[in-house]
Design an enzyme around this catalytic site. Structure first.
Site, mmCIF file in Angstrom:
data_model
loop_
_atom_site.group_PDB
_atom_site.id
_atom_site.type_symbol
_atom_site.label_atom_id
_atom_site.label_comp_id
_atom_site.label_asym_id
_atom_site.label_seq_id
_atom_site.Cartn_x
_atom_site.Cartn_y
_atom_site.Cartn_z
ATOM 1 N N CYS A 86 70.934 -79.453 -4.713
ATOM 2 C CA CYS A 86 70.025 -78.339 -4.425
ATOM 3 C C CYS A 86 69.848 -77.536 -5.712
ATOM 4 O O CYS A 86 70.814 -77.037 -6.271
ATOM 5 C CB CYS A 86 70.629 -77.464 -3.322
ATOM 6 S SG CYS A 86 69.797 -75.885 -3.140
ATOM 7 N N CYS A 140 63.794 -72.695 -4.481
ATOM 8 C CA CYS A 140 62.624 -72.663 -3.577
ATOM 9 C C CYS A 140 62.655 -71.502 -2.599
ATOM 10 O O CYS A 140 61.607 -71.096 -2.115
ATOM 11 C CB CYS A 140 62.490 -73.928 -2.740
ATOM 12 S SG CYS A 140 63.406 -75.306 -3.226
ATOM 13 N N THR A 186 71.740 -69.183 -1.090
ATOM 14 C CA THR A 186 71.630 -70.267 -2.064
ATOM 15 C C THR A 186 71.299 -69.718 -3.453
ATOM 16 O O THR A 186 70.308 -69.001 -3.619
ATOM 17 C CB THR A 186 70.508 -71.232 -1.613
ATOM 18 O OG1 THR A 186 70.913 -71.817 -0.379
ATOM 19 C CG2 THR A 186 70.272 -72.325 -2.628
ATOM 20 N N GLU A 240 76.290 -71.420 -2.754
ATOM 21 C CA GLU A 240 75.968 -70.497 -1.660
ATOM 22 C C GLU A 240 76.951 -69.329 -1.715
ATOM 23 O O GLU A 240 78.119 -69.533 -2.011
ATOM 24 C CB GLU A 240 76.074 -71.174 -0.279
ATOM 25 C CG GLU A 240 75.072 -72.287 -0.023
ATOM 26 C CD GLU A 240 75.479 -73.597 -0.679
ATOM 27 O OE1 GLU A 240 76.692 -73.822 -0.862
ATOM 28 O OE2 GLU A 240 74.600 -74.395 -1.032
ATOM 29 N N HIS A 264 59.610 -72.979 4.125
ATOM 30 C CA HIS A 264 60.913 -73.534 3.764
ATOM 31 C C HIS A 264 61.141 -74.884 4.448
ATOM 32 O O HIS A 264 61.794 -75.770 3.893
ATOM 33 C CB HIS A 264 62.018 -72.529 4.102
ATOM 34 C CG HIS A 264 63.185 -72.673 3.191
ATOM 35 N ND1 HIS A 264 63.055 -72.813 1.828
ATOM 36 C CD2 HIS A 264 64.521 -72.747 3.432
ATOM 37 C CE1 HIS A 264 64.240 -72.961 1.281
ATOM 38 N NE2 HIS A 264 65.153 -72.921 2.234
ATOM 39 N N TYR A 322 61.834 -78.798 2.442
ATOM 40 C CA TYR A 322 62.818 -79.867 2.638
ATOM 41 C C TYR A 322 62.179 -81.251 2.646
ATOM 42 O O TYR A 322 62.869 -82.250 2.452
ATOM 43 C CB TYR A 322 63.601 -79.635 3.937
ATOM 44 C CG TYR A 322 64.548 -78.449 3.844
ATOM 45 C CD1 TYR A 322 65.267 -78.211 2.680
ATOM 46 C CD2 TYR A 322 64.732 -77.584 4.912
ATOM 47 C CE1 TYR A 322 66.135 -77.131 2.581
ATOM 48 C CE2 TYR A 322 65.609 -76.499 4.822
ATOM 49 C CZ TYR A 322 66.300 -76.282 3.657
ATOM 50 O OH TYR A 322 67.162 -75.224 3.559
ATOM 51 N N CYS A 333 62.591 -81.521 -1.540
ATOM 52 C CA CYS A 333 63.899 -81.502 -2.228
ATOM 53 C C CYS A 333 64.877 -82.509 -1.631
ATOM 54 O O CYS A 333 65.558 -83.242 -2.352
ATOM 55 C CB CYS A 333 64.484 -80.094 -2.233
ATOM 56 S SG CYS A 333 64.918 -79.450 -0.613
ATOM 57 N N GLU A 341 72.938 -78.278 4.948
ATOM 58 C CA GLU A 341 71.715 -77.498 4.760
ATOM 59 C C GLU A 341 70.532 -78.164 5.464
ATOM 60 O O GLU A 341 69.640 -77.485 5.971
ATOM 61 C CB GLU A 341 71.426 -77.319 3.272
ATOM 62 C CG GLU A 341 70.303 -76.316 3.045
ATOM 63 C CD GLU A 341 69.978 -76.092 1.587
ATOM 64 O OE1 GLU A 341 70.675 -76.657 0.717
ATOM 65 O OE2 GLU A 341 69.008 -75.361 1.322
HETATM 66 C C1 LIG Z 1 73.709 -74.805 2.678
HETATM 67 C C2 LIG Z 1 72.946 -73.676 3.287
HETATM 68 C C3 LIG Z 1 72.123 -72.910 2.487
HETATM 69 C C4 LIG Z 1 71.435 -71.826 3.021
HETATM 70 N N1 LIG Z 1 70.665 -71.029 2.199
HETATM 71 C C5 LIG Z 1 70.122 -69.898 2.686
HETATM 72 C C6 LIG Z 1 69.422 -68.989 1.832
HETATM 73 O O1 LIG Z 1 69.295 -69.224 0.632
HETATM 74 N N2 LIG Z 1 68.927 -67.858 2.362
HETATM 75 C C7 LIG Z 1 69.060 -67.552 3.664
HETATM 76 O O2 LIG Z 1 68.609 -66.493 4.068
HETATM 77 N N3 LIG Z 1 69.718 -68.384 4.505
HETATM 78 C C8 LIG Z 1 70.247 -69.531 4.054
HETATM 79 N N4 LIG Z 1 70.905 -70.383 4.905
HETATM 80 C C9 LIG Z 1 71.119 -69.972 6.286
HETATM 81 C C10 LIG Z 1 70.409 -70.763 7.371
HETATM 82 O O3 LIG Z 1 69.080 -70.364 7.486
HETATM 83 C C11 LIG Z 1 71.216 -70.530 8.655
HETATM 84 O O4 LIG Z 1 72.445 -71.212 8.521
HETATM 85 C C12 LIG Z 1 70.467 -70.972 9.904
HETATM 86 O O5 LIG Z 1 69.374 -70.138 10.160
HETATM 87 C C13 LIG Z 1 71.405 -70.971 11.112
HETATM 88 O O6 LIG Z 1 71.991 -69.724 11.279
HETATM 89 P P1 LIG Z 1 73.571 -69.626 11.481
HETATM 90 O O7 LIG Z 1 74.221 -70.363 10.388
HETATM 91 O O8 LIG Z 1 73.892 -68.212 11.682
HETATM 92 O O9 LIG Z 1 73.849 -70.454 12.788
HETATM 93 P P2 LIG Z 1 73.600 -69.975 14.279
HETATM 94 O O10 LIG Z 1 72.350 -69.156 14.350
HETATM 95 O O11 LIG Z 1 74.829 -69.383 14.810
HETATM 96 O O12 LIG Z 1 73.296 -71.344 15.003
HETATM 97 C C14 LIG Z 1 74.343 -72.226 15.443
HETATM 98 C C15 LIG Z 1 73.915 -72.872 16.761
HETATM 99 O O13 LIG Z 1 73.811 -71.861 17.764
HETATM 100 C C16 LIG Z 1 72.494 -71.887 18.342
HETATM 101 N N5 LIG Z 1 72.104 -70.501 18.639
HETATM 102 C C17 LIG Z 1 72.121 -69.448 17.785
HETATM 103 N N6 LIG Z 1 71.705 -68.333 18.403
HETATM 104 C C18 LIG Z 1 71.430 -68.680 19.655
HETATM 105 C C19 LIG Z 1 70.961 -67.962 20.814
HETATM 106 N N7 LIG Z 1 70.700 -66.654 20.761
HETATM 107 N N8 LIG Z 1 70.780 -68.644 21.943
HETATM 108 C C20 LIG Z 1 71.037 -69.981 22.017
HETATM 109 N N9 LIG Z 1 71.490 -70.710 20.981
HETATM 110 C C21 LIG Z 1 71.676 -70.064 19.820
HETATM 111 C C22 LIG Z 1 71.605 -72.543 17.293
HETATM 112 O O14 LIG Z 1 70.439 -73.139 17.848
HETATM 113 C C23 LIG Z 1 72.551 -73.556 16.685
HETATM 114 O O15 LIG Z 1 72.575 -74.719 17.443
HETATM 115 C C24 LIG Z 1 71.572 -71.514 4.399
HETATM 116 C C25 LIG Z 1 72.394 -72.306 5.201
HETATM 117 C C26 LIG Z 1 73.078 -73.369 4.662
HETATM 118 C C27 LIG Z 1 73.984 -74.176 5.554
#
Ligand SMILES: Cc1cc2nc3c(=O)[nH]c(=O)nc-3n(C[C@H](O)[C@H](O)[C@H](O)COP(=O)(O)OP(=O)(O)OC[C@H]3O[C@@H](n4cnc5c(N)ncnc54)[C@H](O)[C@@H]3O)c2cc1C
Length: 484
Positions: free
Chosen positions: A100, A104, A191, A257, A292, A296, A299, A447
């Site tokens: 990565c 982006c 990121t 990250e 975004h 993907y 990238c 990711e």
């Molecule tokens: C390597 C990596 C790089 C990243 N880079 C960035 C970045 O640069 N900037 C940035 O802003 N973010 C970044 N992210 C964050 C990414 O957008 C989030 O991880 C993603 O949106 C999921 O959110 P979470 O990790 O809180 O998981 P959760 O939201 O907790 O999701 C986990 C599971 O729970 C479910 N879930 C969550 N809420 C609910 C609900 N209310 N009802 C029912 N089911 C639910 C989801 O569908 C999923 O299956 C990155 C993530 C990773 C892993």
């Protein structure tokens, strides 16, 4: 002063004097830190590529905003062609770095904020769009890296921001002062945060009336007072701190990250781009996420190219490249990877102009693209594991290869196709390991699942864009059905 080189970029980071907590220690020497340096090199690649003969066509673009040539990683898309070139550029960078390259998210955030602020101003008579345009012109002219900060910790997922035990679990405006606001909260998984000059903060989801303090979009420099960084671990990351680089897998580049905490951070008025306009938070999140999800399709495809290349090479090194099932599996890997690319190109080619004038990807196709990304890299990784063999998980260390006592045994018993040296076979196996189970898997697999939102988020968008009523109407017409 647009179009910096990689070295100029690295120098500009030094001037920020950032410090972070890394593996339990506070450190100011980020540039030399073994965990951080590879990720900085990956970002530096996006600068150098704008100057090399292969990359310059993809990495450069003429910006109507600042009337100058800019790095495409800061470009506001002016046509569908621009969106298509963005995907090609991302594939190129992914293939050249095998990781990565972290640039982006800010680009995707900027395009979303640009169009959303325009529409918000039209309704609310605010001045966010001009502010943001001025800000982004400066970013383009200085060729800066911007972290796109959307994801809040979110606490209990079943509760709205104001119902959380701690209101900071969603980043919010805590206080108003003359000339600006004070924000509190955190953004997780950021990121390339420590490789960035600026942070562009967005709400994590659509907000509702009564949730105005959480409906904030703004920018602060990465060295703003009150911002703290806690470095994220990646699988096998401490191999980067060891003497022998062979065990790292990707010897040059890596991802990053960071957990980022905002403690009473002052944001001046000229850097506030949404402030309580809950009715535009959904649009901002949806547009950012779609860009975004398009990203993907570029990238991850580039990194997929590296994994496919390494898998084909290890098959040759192992002496199985001609076996029909191996060839079939490699074709399957290519098919999956090119399907992702097709989705990235498709949602770009169907781009449409927003009211602000920049181009937005097709929302349905961008979500289809990302939903495939949540699955196909895992299947590609499974096939790579199958073809590479068990050494992928059991191979001795580089230190043992170099040891006079054990080295000869390793060279004797890990010998395969005589065309290749054992050390090179080990390098390829380590690269595959890096991408499917090591530090590179954070970017390539985890990711792919969660970046830009988990699969359920794409399914919601696909359902919304599916035009099921229209499709049913077509069938009703086709079959001359009368509804009672
Ligand atoms: C390597 C990596 C790089 C990243 N880079 C960035 C970045 O640069 N900037 C940035 O802003 N973010 C970044 N992210 C964050 C990414 O957008 C989030 O991880 C993603 O949106 C999921 O959110 P979470 O990790 O809180 O998981 P959760 O939201 O907790 O999701 C986990 C599971 O729970 C479910 N879930 C969550 N809420 C609910 C609900 N209310 N009802 C029912 N089911 C639910 C989801 O569908 C999923 O299956 C990155 C993530 C990773 C892993």
């Amino acid at each position: 002063m647009a179009l910096k080189t990689g070295d100029q970029y690295l120098e500009s980071l030094e001037a920020l004097d950032l410090e972070a907590h890394v593996l339990g220690e506070k450190t100011e020497q980020l540039a030399e830190h073994g965990l951080i340096a590879p990720s900085r090199k990956a970002v530096a690649f996006t600068y150098d590529a704008a100057h090399d003969s292969q990359g310059r066509e993809l990495l450069r673009s003429y910006s109507r905003l600042c009337n100058d040539e800019v790095n495409r990683f800061t470009h506001l898309h002016e046509s569908s062609e621009d969106l298509v070139t963005k995907v090609k550029m991302q594939r190129y960078c992914g293939a050249m770095t095998g990781c990565c390259f972290q640039r982006c998210v800010g680009l995707d955030a900027a395009n979303a904020v640009y169009s959303t602020t325009f529409e918000c101003d039209k309704k609310h008579g605010a001045r966010f769009h001009n502010r943001f345009s001025d800000y982004w012109k400066w970013i383009q002219q200085e060729d800066l890296v911007v972290d796109g900060a959307m994801t809040d910790p979110k606490g209990d997922r079943g509760r709205r921001p104001k119902d959380q035990v701690d209101p900071d679990l969603f980043l919010r405006v805590k206080e108003r002062r003359s000339g600006g606001v004070v924000i509190n909260g955190a953004k997780l998984h950021q990121t390339g945060m420590l490789n960035s000059h600026e942070i562009l903060i967005m709400p994590t989801m659509g907000m509702r009336p009564g949730e105005e303090p959480w409906a904030v979009c703004c920018a602060v420099p990465t060295n703003a007072t009150g911002v703290r960084y806690i470095y994220g671990r990646q699988t096998s990351d401490t191999r980067k701190l060891e003497q022998h680089k062979l065990d790292v897998g990707n010897p040059i580049f890596g991802g990053q990250e960071v957990m980022t905490v905002f403690e009473d951070v002052f944001v001046p008025e000229e850097r506030i781009f949404l402030d309580g306009q809950v009715d535009f938070t959904g649009m901002l999140v949806e547009r950012f996420a779609s860009y975004h999800r398009q990203s993907y399709g570029g990238c991850k495809v580039g990194v997929g190219d590296v994994l496919i290349g390494a898998t084909a090479l290890i098959a040759r090194m192992n002496g199985v490249e001609k076996a029909s099932h191996i060839r079939e599996k490699i074709v399957e890997m290519v098919h999956l990877n090119e399907t992702l690319y097709s989705c990235g190109l498709a949602c770009s080619s169907q781009g449409w102009p927003t009211l602000a004038g920049n181009y937005q990807v097709d929302l349905l196709l961008a979500n289809v693209c990302k939903l495939n990304v949540t699955r196909f890299p895992y299947e590609i990784a499974r096939l790579a594991t199958d073809i590479a063999g068990g050494l992928l998980g059991t191979m001795p260390a580089a230190a043992d290869l170099n040891d006079p006592e054990t080295g000869p045994y390793i060279k004797k018993y890990l010998a395969a196709n005589p065309q290749y040296q054992v050390v090179d076979r080990m390098k390829v196996l380590r690269l595959i390991e890096n991408l499917i189970a090591g530090a590179g898997a954070v970017g390539y697999l985890i990711e792919s699942m969660h970046g830009a939102g988990p699969p359920a988020a794409q399914r919601i968008m696909i359902e919304r864009q599916a035009e099921l009523e229209y499709k049913m109407r077509q069938v009703i017409n086709l079959l001359s059905i009368t509804e009672q």
